[in-house]
Design a protein around this motif. Structure first.
Motif, PDB file in Angstrom:
ATOM      1  N   ASN A  74       0.839  -1.208   0.000  1.00 18.67           N
ATOM      2  CA  ASN A  74       0.000   0.000   0.000  1.00 18.67           C
ATOM      3  C   ASN A  74       0.869   1.251   0.000  1.00 18.67           C
ATOM      4  OD1 ASN A  74      -2.524  -1.301   0.007  1.00 18.67           O
ATOM      5  ND2 ASN A  74      -2.382  -1.628   2.209  1.00 18.67           N
ATOM      6  N   VAL A  87       3.890  -3.883  -6.918  1.00 21.38           N
ATOM      7  CA  VAL A  87       2.453  -4.036  -6.640  1.00 21.38           C
ATOM      8  C   VAL A  87       1.829  -4.941  -7.695  1.00 21.38           C
ATOM      9  CG1 VAL A  87       0.230  -2.836  -6.506  1.00 21.38           C
ATOM     10  CG2 VAL A  87       2.263  -1.822  -5.433  1.00 21.38           C
ATOM     11  N   LYS A 133       2.329  -8.707  -7.454  1.00 24.69           N
ATOM     12  CA  LYS A 133       1.471  -9.379  -6.462  1.00 24.69           C
ATOM     13  C   LYS A 133      -0.009  -9.256  -6.801  1.00 24.69           C
ATOM     14  CE  LYS A 133       4.665 -10.274  -3.265  1.00 24.69           C
ATOM     15  NZ  LYS A 133       5.015 -11.476  -2.643  1.00 24.69           N
ATOM     16  N   GLU A 134      -0.378  -8.135  -7.419  1.00 22.31           N
ATOM     17  CA  GLU A 134      -1.784  -7.857  -7.732  1.00 22.31           C
ATOM     18  C   GLU A 134      -1.898  -7.345  -9.169  1.00 22.31           C
ATOM     19  OE1 GLU A 134      -3.310  -5.024  -4.879  1.00 22.31           O
ATOM     20  OE2 GLU A 134      -2.059  -5.873  -3.293  1.00 22.31           O
ATOM     21  N   LYS A 136      -4.162  -7.180 -11.262  1.00 26.67           N
ATOM     22  CA  LYS A 136      -5.403  -6.484 -11.616  1.00 26.67           C
ATOM     23  C   LYS A 136      -5.646  -5.254 -10.745  1.00 26.67           C
ATOM     24  CE  LYS A 136      -6.894  -9.372 -14.798  1.00 26.67           C
ATOM     25  NZ  LYS A 136      -7.073  -8.996 -16.172  1.00 26.67           N
ATOM     26  N   ASN A 137      -4.611  -4.758 -10.104  1.00 21.69           N
ATOM     27  CA  ASN A 137      -4.751  -3.548  -9.295  1.00 21.69           C
ATOM     28  C   ASN A 137      -4.931  -2.366 -10.236  1.00 21.69           C
ATOM     29  OD1 ASN A 137      -3.976  -1.071  -7.877  1.00 21.69           O
ATOM     30  ND2 ASN A 137      -3.436  -2.428  -6.182  1.00 21.69           N
TER      31      ASN A 137
END
Length: 177
Positions: A91, A117, A120-121, A123-124
């Motif tokens: 974050n 980011v 790990k994600e 589709k962020n």
């Protein structure tokens, strides 16, 4: 009108207990919800002045609301403090990447954070949209387009995605001109 009622209620409660973090966070959230970032930041900063310690959740909101209020220097200062204490927090990395892209500085560092980011994600949406802008600034339009396509697949009607697409198209047009 609900936000205004809640703001009045929490303002009264904070007068009797200005160190109650839960009330401080709720009041700041209501102010931010009506885009009154100055008031949200005032409440949060008063809390930080009264309560010693890092207070990462409060400091994170100060960084976020400062960025949303276009005070990128303050936002950058606060998020860097948090990253020193917790460098692997995604974050914090995401917000640092966004701040750097919005302020158009330290883009290589921002790219590293945003890639962390996205690893790990994937589709962020916030990281993908930031990468559209970052790559557009760096005139890497092929990558910008790929991140834009991912963003559009996640939420094609998002104002954030529409703005990113408009920025990409303007940057592309200016580069071709």
């Amino acid at each position: 009108s609900i936000a205004e009622i809640r703001i009045a209620q929490y303002t009264e409660r904070i007068k009797t207990d200005p160190t109650n973090k839960k009330i401080v966070l709720k009041l700041a959230d209501y102010y931010a919800g009506i885009s009154d970032y100055d008031s949200a930041l005032e409440i949060l900063n008063e809390y930080l002045n009264r309560v010693p310690g890092t207070n990462p959740d409060v400091r994170f909101l100060v960084a976020k609301y400062s960025a949303w209020n276009y005070d990128f220097d303050k936002a950058d200062e606060e998020i860097k403090i948090l990253l020193k204490s917790d460098p692997n927090n995604l974050n914090y990395q995401l917000l640092q990447g966004q701040i750097s892209v919005w302020a158009v500085r330290d883009l290589d560092e921002a790219k590293g954070y945003l890639e962390n980011v996205l690893n790990k994600e994937p589709k962020n949406i916030y990281a993908n949209v930031a990468m559209v802008s970052l790559n557009s600034w760096q005139k890497n339009f092929k990558d910008a387009k790929q991140y834009l396509d991912v963003s559009k697949s996640i939420d094609p009607n998002s104002n954030m995605v529409i703005s990113a697409e408009q920025f990409y198209l303007r940057a592309l047009s200016a580069n071709e001109g």
